[in-house]
Design a protein around this motif. Sequence first.
Motif, PDB file in Angstrom:
ATOM      1  N   SER A 162      73.169 -28.015  39.126  1.00  0.00           N
ATOM      2  CA  SER A 162      72.560 -27.812  40.442  1.00  0.00           C
ATOM      3  C   SER A 162      71.164 -28.418  40.514  1.00  0.00           C
ATOM      4  O   SER A 162      70.675 -28.720  41.603  1.00  0.00           O
ATOM      5  N   GLN A 163      70.487 -28.587  39.353  1.00  0.00           N
ATOM      6  CA  GLN A 163      69.172 -29.212  39.340  1.00  0.00           C
ATOM      7  C   GLN A 163      69.263 -30.737  39.439  1.00  0.00           C
ATOM      8  O   GLN A 163      68.259 -31.408  39.701  1.00  0.00           O
ATOM      9  N   ILE A 164      70.442 -31.280  39.203  1.00  0.00           N
ATOM     10  CA  ILE A 164      70.634 -32.734  39.243  1.00  0.00           C
ATOM     11  C   ILE A 164      71.172 -33.186  40.593  1.00  0.00           C
ATOM     12  O   ILE A 164      70.654 -34.109  41.216  1.00  0.00           O
ATOM     13  N   TRP A 165      72.237 -32.501  41.051  1.00  0.00           N
ATOM     14  CA  TRP A 165      72.877 -32.917  42.298  1.00  0.00           C
ATOM     15  C   TRP A 165      71.939 -32.638  43.476  1.00  0.00           C
ATOM     16  O   TRP A 165      71.371 -31.585  43.614  1.00  0.00           O
ATOM     17  N   GLY A 166      71.784 -33.593  44.330  1.00  0.00           N
ATOM     18  CA  GLY A 166      70.901 -33.459  45.488  1.00  0.00           C
ATOM     19  C   GLY A 166      69.504 -33.980  45.232  1.00  0.00           C
ATOM     20  O   GLY A 166      68.707 -34.100  46.165  1.00  0.00           O
ATOM     21  N   GLU A 167      69.177 -34.298  43.972  1.00  0.00           N
ATOM     22  CA  GLU A 167      67.890 -34.889  43.632  1.00  0.00           C
ATOM     23  C   GLU A 167      68.094 -36.363  43.252  1.00  0.00           C
ATOM     24  O   GLU A 167      69.217 -36.837  43.130  1.00  0.00           O
ATOM     25  N   GLN A 168      66.980 -37.051  43.067  1.00  0.00           N
ATOM     26  CA  GLN A 168      67.058 -38.464  42.689  1.00  0.00           C
ATOM     27  C   GLN A 168      67.623 -38.611  41.284  1.00  0.00           C
ATOM     28  O   GLN A 168      67.195 -37.936  40.353  1.00  0.00           O
ATOM     29  N   ILE A 169      68.596 -39.501  41.142  1.00  0.00           N
ATOM     30  CA  ILE A 169      69.188 -39.820  39.847  1.00  0.00           C
ATOM     31  C   ILE A 169      69.024 -41.324  39.622  1.00  0.00           C
ATOM     32  O   ILE A 169      69.453 -42.126  40.447  1.00  0.00           O
TER      33      ILE A 169
END
Length: 276
Positions: A162-169
């Motif tokens: 959840s800390q990865i999805w929706g943020e810049q990758i």
Amino acid sequence: MEEFFASLDINQYLPAALAWATNILLALVILIVGIWVAGKAYKGIVAIANHYPQLDDTLFKFFGSVARYTVLAFVGIAVLNRFGVQTASIIALLGAAGLAVGLALQGTLSNLAAGVMLLIFRPYKVNDFVDAAGKFGKVTEIDMFTTILQTFDNQHIIIPNSQIWGEQIINHSHHKQRGVDMHFGIAYNENIEEAKAVINKVLADHPHVLKEPVPFVEVETLNDSSVDFLVRPFCNGEHYFDVLYSVPEQVKKALDDANIEIPFPHRKVIVVNEDS
């Protein structure tokens, strides 16, 4: 005693016994068939991922498990119905329990949802180098709840999805070839063309710098005390860090050998003698 058994009417209990035997037999048939169907459902869904290499098997194993346990839940309800158990209240109770568990596990479920999205859209895969959730490293594992990174100093970092999805990758391994940006400065009194030739010679001799695309070497900024070049050689992704950390040293040595000054900040101190 003989008179007691003689007084019993066997025909009175025979229908009930037959009914129970029939229900037990049907329940066993339902259970066996249900378990077989659940296994087939799991294997069929997993086989989809095995048939198409571009699909992630972790995600389809999860979907297969959901399908298997869903079938087994209906099988359990059907078995209970054979014995006259009122399953409506049980279903309502399970629904309420599921809601309570869902509310208690909101964070976990958000990680699960994010994991499903990551495995469907696959912004990165195992062995890719990524910047995600403020961490950088090589992806060693992706599961339904977490992504595991291995850093260059061999740290084992577990990041909730959840800390990865929706943020810049940032996936540094997505493209086969990478441009490596670096900056070098020379003094104003030095010849720009000579400096460019020295830098290009270093890049041409480097074993991991590609000839195509042609390295980019141009003046980027006129600073207060230096003329700054933007240098961008290209390399295969696996050699990115080799180029990034080896070229600056080689350029420094080559500029020194060519007697081209690399400026550094100076501070001029004026001492005033009040006695004079």
